[in-house]
Design a protein around this motif. Structure first.
Motif, short mmCIF file in Angstrom:
data_model
loop_
_atom_site.label_atom_id
_atom_site.label_comp_id
_atom_site.label_asym_id
_atom_site.label_seq_id
_atom_site.Cartn_x
_atom_site.Cartn_y
_atom_site.Cartn_z
N THR A 36 0.84 -1.20 0.00
CA THR A 36 0.00 0.00 0.00
C THR A 36 0.87 1.25 0.00
O THR A 36 0.59 2.22 -0.72
CB THR A 36 -0.96 -0.01 1.21
OG1 THR A 36 -1.82 -1.16 1.09
CG2 THR A 36 -1.80 1.26 1.27
N GLU A 53 2.19 1.83 -3.49
CA GLU A 53 1.15 2.43 -4.34
C GLU A 53 1.04 3.93 -4.05
O GLU A 53 0.90 4.74 -4.96
CB GLU A 53 -0.19 1.73 -4.12
CG GLU A 53 -1.29 2.22 -5.02
CD GLU A 53 -1.12 1.84 -6.48
OE1 GLU A 53 -1.75 2.49 -7.32
OE2 GLU A 53 -0.36 0.90 -6.80
N LYS A 95 4.00 5.65 -5.64
CA LYS A 95 3.76 5.78 -7.09
C LYS A 95 2.85 6.98 -7.35
O LYS A 95 3.11 7.78 -8.25
CB LYS A 95 3.12 4.50 -7.64
CG LYS A 95 2.77 4.60 -9.12
CD LYS A 95 2.27 3.29 -9.68
CE LYS A 95 0.81 3.12 -9.38
NZ LYS A 95 0.22 1.93 -10.03
N ASN A 96 1.80 7.13 -6.55
CA ASN A 96 0.90 8.26 -6.71
C ASN A 96 1.61 9.59 -6.46
O ASN A 96 1.32 10.59 -7.12
CB ASN A 96 -0.31 8.12 -5.80
CG ASN A 96 -1.26 7.02 -6.24
OD1 ASN A 96 -1.15 6.50 -7.35
ND2 ASN A 96 -2.18 6.64 -5.37
N GLY A 123 8.20 2.33 -4.91
CA GLY A 123 6.98 2.60 -5.68
C GLY A 123 7.15 3.81 -6.58
O GLY A 123 6.68 3.82 -7.72
#
Length: 155
Positions: free
Chosen positions: A63, A66, A69-70, A115
């Protein structure tokens, strides 16, 4: 017509968010010559900060990745503005610093910030390889689990 980088983002199934407005007394990026410094970005999903909480305290590494990455995609939204709307002007990702809200015993900050790093390489290829730090912190704005800032070179 979309450029190479925008086409690559689409190929990867990634979309840039709207560039967020600063929440305090700073600007989202600064350009010095061909170098762009992008302020730290927290991850968002559906307009809200996501994920929230601490790694090692309920937020999984996956999580957190992710979220990182965002954060990178949010940086790209500001970088696109800095580059006059043309991400093909990005010559290189120079450096990223990632901050991970962590419990005292959590020590996998580098895995979380992968990420962002993995996304940089997926989007820019070898030009996405960069210097980096991954730092554990007690808290981040809005209870964000991660925050990433970056330095980029434009052609």
């Amino acid at each position: 017509m979309a450029g190479k980088i925008e086409a690559r983002l689409a190929e990867l199934g990634l979309a840039l968010p709207d560039a967020s407005a600063p929440v305090a007394n700073y600007i989202p990026f600064t350009v010095v010559g061909s170098i762009v410094f992008v302020s730290g970005q927290v991850p968002r999903r559906d307009g809200a900060i996501w994920p929230t909480g601490k790694l090692g305290g309920g937020v999984s590494v996956e999580t957190g990745q992710e979220g990182a990455k965002n954060c990178f995609l949010a940086m790209l939204a500001h970088l696109k503005t800095a580059a006059g709307g043309d991400l093909d002007r990005v010559k290189r990702v120079l450096r990223m610093t990632g901050y991970v809200a962590s419990t005292p015993d959590f020590n996998n900050q580098p895995l979380v910030i992968n990420g962002a790093s993995d996304t940089a390489v997926a989007v820019f290829g070898d030009a996405g390889r960069h210097a980096r730090s991954a730092i554990g912190v007690i808290a981040l704005p809005g209870d964000a689990a991660v925050e990433v800032e970056g330095i980029f070179e434009l052609a």
